[in-house]
Structures are given as C-alpha cells and as structure tokens.
Design a protein around this motif. Sequence first.
Motif, PDB file in Angstrom:
ATOM      1  N   VAL A  84      23.401 -26.547  -8.970  1.00 43.65           N
ATOM      2  CA  VAL A  84      22.303 -26.511  -8.003  1.00 43.65           C
ATOM      3  C   VAL A  84      20.987 -26.252  -8.722  1.00 43.65           C
ATOM      4  O   VAL A  84      19.964 -26.890  -8.432  1.00 43.65           O
ATOM      5  N   THR A  85      20.998 -25.344  -9.677  1.00 43.84           N
ATOM      6  CA  THR A  85      19.790 -25.038 -10.439  1.00 43.84           C
ATOM      7  C   THR A  85      19.283 -26.269 -11.186  1.00 43.84           C
ATOM      8  O   THR A  85      18.075 -26.556 -11.203  1.00 43.84           O
ATOM      9  N   SER A  86      20.206 -27.013 -11.796  1.00 41.26           N
ATOM     10  CA  SER A  86      19.789 -28.191 -12.556  1.00 41.26           C
ATOM     11  C   SER A  86      19.242 -29.281 -11.647  1.00 41.26           C
ATOM     12  O   SER A  86      18.255 -29.956 -11.990  1.00 41.26           O
ATOM     13  N   VAL A  87      19.847 -29.453 -10.462  1.00 40.76           N
ATOM     14  CA  VAL A  87      19.367 -30.466  -9.517  1.00 40.76           C
ATOM     15  C   VAL A  87      17.976 -30.102  -9.006  1.00 40.76           C
ATOM     16  O   VAL A  87      17.087 -30.960  -8.927  1.00 40.76           O
ATOM     17  N   ILE A  88      17.772 -28.842  -8.654  1.00 40.58           N
ATOM     18  CA  ILE A  88      16.460 -28.402  -8.183  1.00 40.58           C
ATOM     19  C   ILE A  88      15.402 -28.609  -9.270  1.00 40.58           C
ATOM     20  O   ILE A  88      14.307 -29.133  -9.015  1.00 40.58           O
ATOM     21  N   SER A  89      15.727 -28.213 -10.497  1.00 43.39           N
ATOM     22  CA  SER A  89      14.772 -28.344 -11.601  1.00 43.39           C
ATOM     23  C   SER A  89      14.436 -29.808 -11.856  1.00 43.39           C
ATOM     24  O   SER A  89      13.266 -30.167 -12.051  1.00 43.39           O
ATOM     25  N   SER A  90      15.457 -30.655 -11.842  1.00 41.89           N
ATOM     26  CA  SER A  90      15.229 -32.079 -12.088  1.00 41.89           C
ATOM     27  C   SER A  90      14.383 -32.708 -10.986  1.00 41.89           C
ATOM     28  O   SER A  90      13.458 -33.481 -11.265  1.00 41.89           O
ATOM     29  N   GLN A  91      14.677 -32.356  -9.736  1.00 41.49           N
ATOM     30  CA  GLN A  91      13.914 -32.928  -8.628  1.00 41.49           C
ATOM     31  C   GLN A  91      12.464 -32.439  -8.649  1.00 41.49           C
ATOM     32  O   GLN A  91      11.533 -33.219  -8.436  1.00 41.49           O
ATOM     33  N   LEU A  92      12.273 -31.159  -8.926  1.00 39.04           N
ATOM     34  CA  LEU A  92      10.916 -30.616  -8.958  1.00 39.04           C
ATOM     35  C   LEU A  92      10.101 -31.250 -10.079  1.00 39.04           C
ATOM     36  O   LEU A  92       8.890 -31.454  -9.938  1.00 39.04           O
ATOM     37  N   ALA A  93      10.783 -31.602 -11.167  1.00 37.64           N
ATOM     38  CA  ALA A  93      10.090 -32.258 -12.278  1.00 37.64           C
ATOM     39  C   ALA A  93       9.819 -33.727 -11.994  1.00 37.64           C
ATOM     40  O   ALA A  93       9.059 -34.372 -12.728  1.00 37.64           O
ATOM     41  N   THR A  94      10.428 -34.246 -10.922  1.00 35.17           N
ATOM     42  CA  THR A  94      10.266 -35.664 -10.579  1.00 35.17           C
ATOM     43  C   THR A  94       9.309 -35.857  -9.407  1.00 35.17           C
ATOM     44  O   THR A  94       8.354 -36.620  -9.473  1.00 35.17           O
ATOM     45  N   LEU A  95       9.598 -35.153  -8.298  1.00 35.75           N
ATOM     46  CA  LEU A  95       8.780 -35.251  -7.088  1.00 35.75           C
ATOM     47  C   LEU A  95       9.063 -34.025  -6.241  1.00 35.75           C
ATOM     48  O   LEU A  95      10.209 -33.793  -5.845  1.00 35.75           O
ATOM     49  N   GLY A  96       8.031 -33.235  -5.982  1.00 34.44           N
ATOM     50  CA  GLY A  96       8.236 -31.970  -5.278  1.00 34.44           C
ATOM     51  C   GLY A  96       7.944 -32.023  -3.797  1.00 34.44           C
ATOM     52  O   GLY A  96       8.758 -31.601  -2.990  1.00 34.44           O
ATOM     53  N   HIS A  97       6.778 -32.541  -3.422  1.00 32.94           N
ATOM     54  CA  HIS A  97       6.372 -32.518  -2.016  1.00 32.94           C
ATOM     55  C   HIS A  97       5.593 -33.787  -1.702  1.00 32.94           C
ATOM     56  O   HIS A  97       4.777 -34.241  -2.502  1.00 32.94           O
ATOM     57  N   VAL A  98       5.846 -34.348  -0.498  1.00 31.78           N
ATOM     58  CA  VAL A  98       5.175 -35.608  -0.138  1.00 31.78           C
ATOM     59  C   VAL A  98       4.551 -35.586   1.248  1.00 31.78           C
ATOM     60  O   VAL A  98       3.873 -36.541   1.621  1.00 31.78           O
ATOM     61  N   SER A  99       4.778 -34.553   2.033  1.00 34.24           N
ATOM     62  CA  SER A  99       4.342 -34.435   3.423  1.00 34.24           C
ATOM     63  C   SER A  99       5.181 -35.315   4.326  1.00 34.24           C
ATOM     64  O   SER A  99       5.937 -36.180   3.867  1.00 34.24           O
ATOM     65  N   ASN A 100       5.032 -35.120   5.635  1.00 35.17           N
ATOM     66  CA  ASN A 100       5.837 -35.901   6.577  1.00 35.17           C
ATOM     67  C   ASN A 100       5.230 -37.275   6.892  1.00 35.17           C
ATOM     68  O   ASN A 100       5.713 -37.972   7.781  1.00 35.17           O
ATOM     69  N   PHE A 101       4.190 -37.663   6.157  1.00 39.35           N
ATOM     70  CA  PHE A 101       3.720 -39.047   6.261  1.00 39.35           C
ATOM     71  C   PHE A 101       4.629 -39.998   5.476  1.00 39.35           C
ATOM     72  O   PHE A 101       4.520 -41.216   5.596  1.00 39.35           O
ATOM     73  N   PHE A 102       5.492 -39.410   4.639  1.00 39.67           N
ATOM     74  CA  PHE A 102       6.371 -40.200   3.792  1.00 39.67           C
ATOM     75  C   PHE A 102       7.785 -39.630   3.872  1.00 39.67           C
ATOM     76  O   PHE A 102       8.010 -38.572   4.451  1.00 39.67           O
ATOM     77  N   THR A 103       8.725 -40.326   3.295  1.00 34.13           N
ATOM     78  CA  THR A 103      10.080 -39.802   3.181  1.00 34.13           C
ATOM     79  C   THR A 103      10.521 -39.931   1.733  1.00 34.13           C
ATOM     80  O   THR A 103       9.750 -40.354   0.860  1.00 34.13           O
ATOM     81  N   SER A 104      11.751 -39.542   1.458  1.00 35.49           N
ATOM     82  CA  SER A 104      12.274 -39.615   0.097  1.00 35.49           C
ATOM     83  C   SER A 104      13.759 -39.944   0.164  1.00 35.49           C
ATOM     84  O   SER A 104      14.413 -39.716   1.201  1.00 35.49           O
ATOM     85  N   PRO A 105      14.331 -40.458  -0.914  1.00 30.88           N
ATOM     86  CA  PRO A 105      15.765 -40.743  -0.912  1.00 30.88           C
ATOM     87  C   PRO A 105      16.628 -39.521  -0.620  1.00 30.88           C
ATOM     88  O   PRO A 105      17.652 -39.635   0.066  1.00 30.88           O
ATOM     89  N   THR A 106      16.219 -38.345  -1.128  1.00 33.21           N
ATOM     90  CA  THR A 106      17.042 -37.159  -0.891  1.00 33.21           C
ATOM     91  C   THR A 106      17.040 -36.767   0.587  1.00 33.21           C
ATOM     92  O   THR A 106      18.057 -36.316   1.122  1.00 33.21           O
ATOM     93  N   GLN A 107      15.901 -36.930   1.267  1.00 38.76           N
ATOM     94  CA  GLN A 107      15.843 -36.609   2.686  1.00 38.76           C
ATOM     95  C   GLN A 107      16.767 -37.521   3.493  1.00 38.76           C
ATOM     96  O   GLN A 107      17.534 -37.056   4.349  1.00 38.76           O
ATOM     97  N   ILE A 108      16.709 -38.803   3.204  1.00 42.85           N
ATOM     98  CA  ILE A 108      17.534 -39.754   3.942  1.00 42.85           C
ATOM     99  C   ILE A 108      19.013 -39.523   3.654  1.00 42.85           C
ATOM    100  O   ILE A 108      19.853 -39.497   4.567  1.00 42.85           O
ATOM    101  N   ALA A 109      19.350 -39.316   2.381  1.00 39.93           N
ATOM    102  CA  ALA A 109      20.751 -39.111   2.010  1.00 39.93           C
ATOM    103  C   ALA A 109      21.308 -37.843   2.639  1.00 39.93           C
ATOM    104  O   ALA A 109      22.474 -37.803   3.073  1.00 39.93           O
ATOM    105  N   LEU A 110      20.493 -36.786   2.709  1.00 41.47           N
ATOM    106  CA  LEU A 110      20.978 -35.546   3.318  1.00 41.47           C
ATOM    107  C   LEU A 110      21.187 -35.720   4.814  1.00 41.47           C
ATOM    108  O   LEU A 110      22.177 -35.245   5.371  1.00 41.47           O
TER     109      LEU A 110
END
Length: 424
Positions: A84-110
């Motif tokens: 979990v720590t590695s996934v959080i770190s990797s995601q934060l280093a890639t894309l952290g926040h986008v607002s609800n004007f957009f979505t992300s693959p992780t949001q849809i997959a979850l």
Amino acid sequence: MKHSSENTVTDKSPVQELTDTRGHITGADWLARYSSSVLGVFGAPQRVLVRGSGCLVWDADGKEYLDLLGGIAVNALGHAHPFVTSVISSQLATLGHVSNFFTSPTQIALAEKLLEISHAPAGSRVFFANSGAEAIEAAFKLARRNAGSAATPRTKIIALEGAFHGRTMGALALTAKEAYRAPFAPLPAGVVHIPFGDIEALRAAVDDTTAAVFLEPIQGEAGVRPLPAGYLQAAREATTAAGALLILDEVQTGIGRTGKWLASGDTGIVPDAITLAKGLGGGFPIGALVTFGPVASGLLTAGQHGTTFGGNPVATAAALATLHVLENQHVLARVRAVGEHLRAGLAGIHGVTEVRGEGLLIGFDLDADVAPAVVQAGLDAGFIVNSPGPRTIRLAPPLILSTEQADQFLAALPALLQTAKDAQ
C-alpha cells in the motif's frame, strides 16, 4: 531549468525530524505542545505515536504497543504496509489531485471494483468522499431526494436507538446519543429513532411518509451490537412496501472487517445504498456511497452534490491496493479464523460476561464498570483497546492480526482486569 535552493530536499525531512524517536522531545513534551495548539475536541491524547509496523506501534518514548483498535477499524492491513505504501508513493509521484472536473483511471477502477464486491445490480453507481461522515451526508441527501410528491411528502428518516453515523450535522441527526446531539440542536428535522432490534417497532414506523431507513448491521459505538437475525430482511420488506430507501451504514463493518466484504453480504438482501470508509483506504482517508440500481442512483443528479478531494487519484489508488491485498492474500479467511479464536478465548476468561461481534469486530462486556480502567491498564502493559461503554471493551485490530498476537492479549487480559478492579 535550475531550481532554487528553496526547493532542495534536505537529508532529513521536517516530518522525519519531528518523529525521530532518538530525539530529545519526550511524549510529555509533545502533549504539552498539543494542549496549547490543537482544539481539544478529543480530550487529552493517551499517547504520542510516532511509528508503526504491521500490528505494532511505538510512542515518542520508544514504548511498543500491540494495536488492537487499528485506528478504530481503519488500518485494515496494519501500519506501513509495504504494498500500500509503495502504491501511494508511486501514485503521488505520478498524479496527486485533479479536482472533480476530471477523473482518473484509479477512480474508475475503484468504482468498478466496489460495484463488483458489493454485487450491485445493473445501473448502480458510486460517489466518492473523504470519510464515513461525508459518505453518510451524501446518503442523507439521497434520502431527502426520495421525498415524494407534494401530495404525499416523505419527511421521515428512521434510525435506531444506539446508532452512530457521524458528527457532521446530517450524520449527527441520525446519531442517537443525546450527549453528542444536544449542544448542536436544532439538527436537520425529520429523523426518528426507534428501539434497537425490535422488528415490530420497525414495521410500525415505516409508512408512506418514510423517505429512508438507516441501519448499521453491527452497531460499533454502541458496544458492537449485531442486529438480530431477520431484522435486515424485515427492513427490506417494510421499506420496499412503503417506497422508502434502505441505506446500510457499513463504514465500520465493511471491507473485510467481519470476514466478508460486507457484513450484510450473506443476508440475501439488496439495499438501495451502502456507505463505506474506514478500512477502505488501508489508513488513507476515503469514503464511498454505493447506490444500488437505477432508481436510487438517479436520485442525485449533476450539481446536487460534490466534493473537492473525494475520489482523488491517491486515495483511490490506496483503496485499490488495499482491496488487492485483501483479495489476493486470502485475508478474509484469516479474519474469520482469528476472530473466532479470539472470541472463544475471551468467552473463557473470568470477569467477561458476554462476547459479541463477527470477524475482527469484537465487543465484550465485563462484570464491573471498569472498562476505561482496563484501557489504561492495557496501555501501561502495551495493548491498545477501546471502551465504548463503562462495561464494554471493543477490539477492531488490523485484519492481519495473527493468532499468536491474539493469544498475547488473551494471556494478559486477566491481569489487566484485576489491575482495573484494584484501581477502583
């Protein structure tokens, strides 16, 4: 492009400096600073915790504790889980926040994964929030949208005596404890609390003025009280007949806590919505409202609810990682086995009068009003537990708790009970 020295990362981050257990700042020092800087809505903290690993945590003075509360059923995979720590770190280093004007693959997959594990029918949808209380607020608004026509207004929302659904204003209106409610009256109107577990009282209360019924399959803050057999089925029948929604609060009981994805998962009923949070993010803040079927899912439409941080890429990545470990490392079977072992051991201890719960959500009653003293004795001995009532102890440890760790607590409990009684 050259970066200024202001952006240079030092050898030791501010967080590392603050939590360095080799430092000279003691727990007492930190607590003194806490009292002069943090709003005291929680009272005085019991300890200053600085580090965790698995089911263990350490305080600012270096003392080790077996965490049998898991941040109140939050740390599903314990502390500092490497995946979990590695996934959080990797995601934060890639894309952290986008607002609800957009979505992300992780949001849809979850969202897709939650619909899958909850066996939601076609047309179901998910709304992401940041906490259990926010998920309940969304559910409260869902209920308000089921208000009916002007000719037959649905103004009643039913909850149970002993219920705890949160402390924001809508959630607080659903919460039954008067000490929490009274300072903030008047609360949102229309909520009626009926006797816990009384099927006939439920049937009498649900009518064509009812917008929704909110239920916890197991009441956590009331001392781990499971609803009696047949209650959820009766609630589904009554709400269906009246055109009301059945909303299940699985904030504490969901995501493997009872050894199933949902505590209500083996009842055969299909609710109109469930709320999730706590263990969903494995320690990272996230909540969710899952609406079942097109009717309930269509009650909240564009612009009627929202959130800035809800469903952000990091939180949803953390939740996906947590669900992956729970599913692929057979954690739910372990929860059932260790929970059964722990409950059986508790039942055999002198001074324990009743044991309740399912999986690793356990409450046990004592033969004297010494539960808060047991919590203190436990801390002194290196165990973290909780007392939701004067005679009740609650356990909600990480779902990775081992049988050996459960046995450590069972072996220590008789002495903890005696210490608590001697302190009276």
